[in-house]
Design a protein around this motif. Sequence first.
Motif, short mmCIF file in Angstrom:
data_model
loop_
_atom_site.label_atom_id
_atom_site.label_comp_id
_atom_site.label_asym_id
_atom_site.label_seq_id
_atom_site.Cartn_x
_atom_site.Cartn_y
_atom_site.Cartn_z
N GLY A 1 2.82 1.75 -5.45
CA GLY A 1 2.12 1.20 -4.45
C GLY A 1 0.66 1.16 -4.88
O GLY A 1 0.28 1.64 -5.85
N SER B 1 0.82 -1.20 -0.23
CA SER B 1 -0.08 0.15 0.02
C SER B 1 0.74 1.36 0.11
O SER B 1 0.52 2.35 -0.20
CB SER B 1 -1.03 0.23 1.13
OG SER B 1 -0.23 -0.18 2.47
N GLU B 2 2.14 1.16 0.47
CA GLU B 2 3.00 2.39 0.49
C GLU B 2 4.12 2.10 -0.88
O GLU B 2 4.40 1.00 -1.43
CB GLU B 2 3.60 2.25 1.73
CG GLU B 2 2.80 2.66 2.80
CD GLU B 2 2.12 3.81 2.99
OE1 GLU B 2 2.71 4.70 2.12
OE2 GLU B 2 1.08 3.80 3.26
N TYR C 1 7.28 1.48 -2.72
CA TYR C 1 8.30 0.41 -2.42
C TYR C 1 9.14 0.28 -3.64
O TYR C 1 8.97 0.75 -4.77
CB TYR C 1 7.57 -1.04 -1.77
CG TYR C 1 7.03 -1.54 -2.95
CD1 TYR C 1 7.59 -2.72 -3.74
CD2 TYR C 1 5.52 -1.43 -3.32
CE1 TYR C 1 6.78 -3.25 -4.82
CE2 TYR C 1 4.80 -2.20 -4.32
CZ TYR C 1 5.59 -3.06 -5.08
OH TYR C 1 4.71 -3.64 -5.96
#
Length: 303
Positions: free
Chosen positions: A173, A159-160, A162
Amino acid sequence: MQHTSAVDRPAVPLAPDSRTFARAFGDVRDAWRQRELWGHLGWQDIKQRYRRSVIGPLWITISMGTTALALGLLYSQLLGQELGTYLPYITVGFIVWNFILGVITEGTEVFIVNEGLIKHLPSPVTVHVLRMVWRQVLFFAHNLVVYLIVLAVFFPTLSEPYKMEGDITAQPGLSWAVLLAVPGFVLVVANAVWVALLFGIVSTRFRDIPPVIHSFIQLVFFMTPIVWPVGLLNKFTHGEGSWKVLIAEFNPIYHFLEIVRAPLIGHAQSWHHWAVAGAFTVVGWGLALVALRNYRARVSYWV
Protein backbone atom coordinates in the motif's frame (compact mmCIF):
# COMPACT_ATOMS: atom_id res chain seq x y z
CA MET A 1 65.28 39.91 -50.16
CA GLN A 2 65.76 37.15 -47.62
CA HIS A 3 64.18 33.81 -48.30
CA THR A 4 63.34 31.27 -45.65
CA SER A 5 63.47 27.59 -46.29
CA ALA A 6 60.68 25.21 -45.52
CA VAL A 7 62.66 24.01 -42.54
CA ASP A 8 62.84 27.51 -41.04
CA ARG A 9 59.14 28.25 -41.41
CA PRO A 10 57.03 27.81 -38.26
CA ALA A 11 54.75 24.83 -38.40
CA VAL A 12 51.05 25.56 -38.84
CA PRO A 13 49.23 24.30 -35.76
CA LEU A 14 46.92 21.43 -36.58
CA ALA A 15 43.32 21.52 -35.47
CA PRO A 16 42.72 19.20 -32.57
CA ASP A 17 41.06 15.90 -33.41
CA SER A 18 37.31 16.23 -33.04
CA ARG A 19 36.96 12.47 -32.46
CA THR A 20 37.76 12.49 -28.77
CA PHE A 21 35.73 11.71 -25.71
CA ALA A 22 36.67 15.16 -24.40
CA ARG A 23 34.76 16.69 -27.31
CA ALA A 24 31.83 14.34 -26.70
CA PHE A 25 31.68 15.22 -23.00
CA GLY A 26 32.14 18.87 -23.92
CA ASP A 27 29.12 18.74 -26.22
CA VAL A 28 26.91 17.41 -23.42
CA ARG A 29 28.37 19.87 -20.89
CA ASP A 30 27.93 22.89 -23.19
CA ALA A 31 24.38 21.82 -24.00
CA TRP A 32 23.53 21.71 -20.29
CA ARG A 33 24.95 25.21 -19.86
CA GLN A 34 22.56 26.40 -22.56
CA ARG A 35 19.52 25.12 -20.64
CA GLU A 36 17.82 28.51 -20.93
CA LEU A 37 17.85 28.03 -24.71
CA TRP A 38 16.45 24.51 -24.92
CA GLY A 39 14.15 25.13 -21.96
CA HIS A 40 12.59 28.12 -23.73
CA LEU A 41 12.33 26.23 -27.03
CA GLY A 42 10.60 23.32 -25.28
CA TRP A 43 8.00 25.66 -23.81
CA GLN A 44 7.48 27.27 -27.19
CA ASP A 45 6.93 23.87 -28.81
CA ILE A 46 3.97 23.22 -26.52
CA LYS A 47 2.58 26.73 -26.91
CA GLN A 48 2.85 26.49 -30.69
CA ARG A 49 1.12 23.11 -30.73
CA TYR A 50 -1.92 24.46 -28.84
CA ARG A 51 -1.71 28.05 -30.06
CA ARG A 52 -5.34 28.38 -31.18
CA SER A 53 -6.81 25.92 -28.68
CA VAL A 54 -9.21 27.14 -26.00
CA ILE A 55 -7.99 24.87 -23.19
CA GLY A 56 -4.47 24.44 -24.58
CA PRO A 57 -2.25 21.73 -23.08
CA LEU A 58 -5.15 20.41 -20.99
CA TRP A 59 -5.98 18.36 -24.06
CA ILE A 60 -2.96 16.22 -23.11
CA THR A 61 -4.53 15.51 -19.73
CA ILE A 62 -7.99 14.88 -21.16
CA SER A 63 -6.65 12.46 -23.77
CA MET A 64 -4.66 10.52 -21.20
CA GLY A 65 -7.55 10.42 -18.72
CA THR A 66 -10.01 9.19 -21.34
CA THR A 67 -7.68 6.45 -22.56
CA ALA A 68 -6.82 5.23 -19.06
CA LEU A 69 -10.46 5.21 -17.94
CA ALA A 70 -11.75 3.39 -21.02
CA LEU A 71 -9.06 0.70 -21.03
CA GLY A 72 -9.15 0.41 -17.25
CA LEU A 73 -12.88 -0.32 -17.26
CA LEU A 74 -12.51 -2.79 -20.13
CA TYR A 75 -9.45 -4.76 -19.05
CA SER A 76 -10.42 -4.88 -15.39
CA GLN A 77 -13.40 -6.97 -16.49
CA LEU A 78 -11.47 -9.05 -19.03
CA LEU A 79 -8.65 -9.85 -16.61
CA GLY A 80 -10.82 -10.18 -13.53
CA GLN A 81 -9.15 -7.32 -11.63
CA GLU A 82 -10.58 -5.06 -8.95
CA LEU A 83 -11.15 -1.61 -10.45
CA GLY A 84 -9.86 0.16 -7.33
CA THR A 85 -6.41 -1.38 -7.71
CA TYR A 86 -6.28 -1.94 -11.46
CA LEU A 87 -7.24 1.55 -12.69
CA PRO A 88 -4.34 3.25 -10.84
CA TYR A 89 -2.04 0.51 -12.17
CA ILE A 90 -2.97 1.05 -15.80
CA THR A 91 -3.13 4.84 -15.43
CA VAL A 92 0.42 5.21 -14.14
CA GLY A 93 1.58 2.61 -16.64
CA PHE A 94 0.18 4.66 -19.51
CA ILE A 95 1.67 7.90 -18.17
CA VAL A 96 5.19 6.45 -17.95
CA TRP A 97 4.80 4.57 -21.25
CA ASN A 98 3.74 7.74 -23.07
CA PHE A 99 6.93 9.44 -21.90
CA ILE A 100 9.09 6.52 -23.05
CA LEU A 101 7.18 6.26 -26.33
CA GLY A 102 7.58 9.98 -27.05
CA VAL A 103 11.30 9.87 -26.36
CA ILE A 104 11.88 6.85 -28.61
CA THR A 105 9.74 7.96 -31.56
CA GLU A 106 10.72 11.63 -31.50
CA GLY A 107 14.31 10.76 -30.63
CA THR A 108 14.80 8.94 -33.93
CA GLU A 109 13.98 12.16 -35.81
CA VAL A 110 15.32 14.72 -33.34
CA PHE A 111 18.08 15.92 -35.68
CA ILE A 112 16.14 15.48 -38.91
CA VAL A 113 13.29 17.80 -37.85
CA ASN A 114 15.79 20.37 -36.56
CA GLU A 115 17.72 20.59 -39.83
CA GLY A 116 17.33 24.35 -40.10
CA LEU A 117 18.55 25.07 -36.59
CA ILE A 118 21.47 22.67 -36.90
CA LYS A 119 22.71 24.33 -40.08
CA HIS A 120 22.21 27.94 -38.97
CA LEU A 121 22.54 27.91 -35.17
CA PRO A 122 26.04 27.14 -33.86
CA SER A 123 25.23 25.07 -30.79
CA PRO A 124 25.98 21.57 -29.45
CA VAL A 125 23.92 18.85 -31.06
CA THR A 126 22.86 17.68 -27.61
CA VAL A 127 20.84 20.90 -27.28
CA HIS A 128 18.23 19.50 -29.67
CA VAL A 129 18.02 16.27 -27.68
CA LEU A 130 17.55 18.10 -24.38
CA ARG A 131 14.88 20.29 -25.96
CA MET A 132 12.93 17.21 -27.04
CA VAL A 133 13.34 15.43 -23.69
CA TRP A 134 12.28 18.59 -21.81
CA ARG A 135 9.16 18.78 -23.96
CA GLN A 136 8.32 15.18 -23.06
CA VAL A 137 8.88 15.96 -19.37
CA LEU A 138 6.31 18.75 -19.66
CA PHE A 139 3.85 16.32 -21.25
CA PHE A 140 4.53 13.92 -18.39
CA ALA A 141 3.82 16.67 -15.85
CA HIS A 142 0.47 17.39 -17.52
CA ASN A 143 -0.45 13.71 -17.43
CA LEU A 144 0.33 13.48 -13.72
CA VAL A 145 -2.88 15.44 -13.15
CA VAL A 146 -4.75 12.28 -14.17
CA TYR A 147 -2.77 10.27 -11.62
CA LEU A 148 -3.65 12.75 -8.86
CA ILE A 149 -7.35 12.49 -9.72
CA VAL A 150 -7.25 8.68 -9.74
CA LEU A 151 -5.29 8.70 -6.48
CA ALA A 152 -7.85 10.97 -4.82
CA VAL A 153 -10.69 8.63 -5.86
CA PHE A 154 -9.03 5.32 -4.94
CA PHE A 155 -6.83 6.42 -2.04
CA PRO A 156 -8.87 4.45 0.56
CA THR A 157 -8.12 1.26 -1.38
CA LEU A 158 -4.46 1.99 -2.10
CA SER A 159 -3.62 3.27 1.38
CA GLU A 160 -4.01 -0.21 2.90
CA PRO A 161 -2.26 -3.47 1.94
CA TYR A 162 -4.04 -5.08 -0.99
CA LYS A 163 -3.61 -7.89 -3.47
CA MET A 164 -4.11 -7.81 -7.23
CA GLU A 165 -5.40 -10.90 -8.98
CA GLY A 166 -2.50 -13.22 -9.69
CA ASP A 167 -0.11 -11.69 -7.16
CA ILE A 168 1.62 -14.15 -4.84
CA THR A 169 2.01 -11.69 -1.95
CA ALA A 170 -0.04 -8.66 -0.94
CA GLN A 171 1.16 -5.19 -1.93
CA PRO A 172 2.09 -2.99 1.08
CA GLY A 173 0.00 0.00 0.00
CA LEU A 174 0.92 3.67 -0.26
CA SER A 175 3.51 5.05 2.13
CA TRP A 176 6.42 7.47 2.15
CA ALA A 177 8.04 5.09 -0.32
CA VAL A 178 6.04 6.96 -2.96
CA LEU A 179 8.94 9.46 -2.98
CA LEU A 180 11.12 6.80 -4.61
CA ALA A 181 9.29 7.64 -7.83
CA VAL A 182 11.29 10.90 -8.01
CA PRO A 183 14.77 9.35 -8.36
CA GLY A 184 13.17 6.66 -10.51
CA PHE A 185 11.89 9.24 -12.98
CA VAL A 186 15.22 11.08 -12.91
CA LEU A 187 16.89 7.83 -13.95
CA VAL A 188 14.34 7.38 -16.74
CA VAL A 189 15.05 10.92 -17.99
CA ALA A 190 18.81 10.27 -17.91
CA ASN A 191 18.24 7.24 -20.12
CA ALA A 192 15.93 9.22 -22.38
CA VAL A 193 18.80 11.55 -23.26
CA TRP A 194 21.19 8.79 -24.34
CA VAL A 195 18.43 6.95 -26.23
CA ALA A 196 17.62 10.10 -28.23
CA LEU A 197 21.31 10.83 -28.82
CA LEU A 198 22.13 7.34 -30.03
CA PHE A 199 18.97 6.71 -32.05
CA GLY A 200 19.01 10.26 -33.40
CA ILE A 201 22.55 9.99 -34.76
CA VAL A 202 21.99 6.53 -36.28
CA SER A 203 18.62 7.52 -37.78
CA THR A 204 20.08 10.66 -39.32
CA ARG A 205 22.58 8.52 -41.20
CA PHE A 206 20.19 5.65 -41.99
CA ARG A 207 16.72 7.04 -42.70
CA ASP A 208 15.10 3.58 -42.63
CA ILE A 209 15.48 3.37 -38.85
CA PRO A 210 12.56 5.68 -37.85
CA PRO A 211 9.84 3.82 -39.82
CA VAL A 212 11.19 0.49 -38.57
CA ILE A 213 10.99 1.64 -34.95
CA HIS A 214 7.52 3.13 -35.48
CA SER A 215 6.36 -0.21 -36.90
CA PHE A 216 7.61 -2.31 -33.99
CA ILE A 217 6.83 0.04 -31.11
CA GLN A 218 3.25 -1.24 -30.84
CA LEU A 219 4.56 -4.78 -30.44
CA VAL A 220 6.76 -3.56 -27.59
CA PHE A 221 3.69 -2.00 -25.96
CA PHE A 222 1.80 -5.30 -25.89
CA MET A 223 4.89 -7.18 -24.67
CA THR A 224 5.33 -4.75 -21.75
CA PRO A 225 3.25 -5.14 -18.54
CA ILE A 226 1.20 -1.97 -18.96
CA VAL A 227 -2.37 -3.21 -19.37
CA TRP A 228 -1.63 -6.67 -17.93
CA PRO A 229 -0.10 -7.29 -14.47
CA VAL A 230 2.99 -9.48 -14.24
CA GLY A 231 1.23 -11.44 -11.50
CA LEU A 232 -1.07 -12.95 -14.11
CA LEU A 233 1.92 -14.79 -15.59
CA ASN A 234 2.47 -16.40 -12.20
CA LYS A 235 -1.20 -17.35 -12.04
CA PHE A 236 -1.36 -18.84 -15.53
CA THR A 237 1.98 -20.64 -15.29
CA HIS A 238 1.55 -22.00 -11.75
CA GLY A 239 4.59 -20.45 -10.09
CA GLU A 240 6.98 -17.55 -10.11
CA GLY A 241 9.82 -19.66 -11.43
CA SER A 242 8.16 -20.40 -14.76
CA TRP A 243 10.16 -19.45 -17.86
CA LYS A 244 7.20 -17.43 -19.14
CA VAL A 245 7.81 -14.81 -16.46
CA LEU A 246 11.00 -14.00 -18.38
CA ILE A 247 8.79 -12.39 -21.04
CA ALA A 248 8.61 -9.40 -18.73
CA GLU A 249 12.03 -9.72 -17.08
CA PHE A 250 13.92 -9.61 -20.39
CA ASN A 251 12.07 -6.45 -21.41
CA PRO A 252 14.19 -3.44 -20.28
CA ILE A 253 11.24 -1.06 -20.52
CA TYR A 254 9.48 -3.09 -17.82
CA HIS A 255 12.22 -2.31 -15.31
CA PHE A 256 12.20 1.42 -16.08
CA LEU A 257 8.42 1.36 -15.85
CA GLU A 258 8.47 -0.31 -12.45
CA ILE A 259 10.93 2.04 -10.74
CA VAL A 260 8.39 4.82 -11.31
CA ARG A 261 5.05 3.01 -11.23
CA ALA A 262 5.56 0.73 -8.22
CA PRO A 263 6.03 3.47 -5.57
CA LEU A 264 3.25 5.62 -7.04
CA ILE A 265 0.62 2.90 -6.52
CA GLY A 266 1.97 1.27 -3.37
CA HIS A 267 3.46 -1.82 -4.97
CA ALA A 268 6.36 -3.73 -3.48
CA GLN A 269 9.50 -2.68 -5.34
CA SER A 270 12.29 -5.14 -6.03
CA TRP A 271 15.94 -4.04 -6.02
CA HIS A 272 16.61 -5.86 -9.28
CA HIS A 273 14.59 -3.26 -11.21
CA TRP A 274 17.05 -0.60 -10.07
CA ALA A 275 20.01 -2.87 -10.86
CA VAL A 276 18.85 -3.54 -14.42
CA ALA A 277 17.96 0.12 -15.02
CA GLY A 278 21.34 1.22 -13.65
CA ALA A 279 23.20 -1.25 -15.87
CA PHE A 280 21.35 -0.03 -18.96
CA THR A 281 22.17 3.55 -17.98
CA VAL A 282 25.91 2.87 -17.88
CA VAL A 283 26.01 0.81 -21.07
CA GLY A 284 23.66 3.14 -22.95
CA TRP A 285 25.59 6.29 -22.10
CA GLY A 286 28.80 4.54 -23.13
CA LEU A 287 27.35 3.74 -26.56
CA ALA A 288 25.90 7.24 -26.92
CA LEU A 289 29.23 8.89 -26.09
CA VAL A 290 31.02 6.68 -28.63
CA ALA A 291 28.50 7.71 -31.29
CA LEU A 292 28.80 11.35 -30.23
CA ARG A 293 32.59 11.18 -30.35
CA ASN A 294 32.71 9.64 -33.84
CA TYR A 295 29.80 11.26 -35.64
CA ARG A 296 28.92 14.51 -33.83
CA ALA A 297 30.57 16.63 -36.54
CA ARG A 298 28.81 14.75 -39.34
CA VAL A 299 25.25 15.33 -38.17
CA SER A 300 25.06 18.72 -39.90
CA TYR A 301 26.06 17.07 -43.19
CA TRP A 302 23.63 14.19 -42.87
CA VAL A 303 20.49 16.21 -42.15
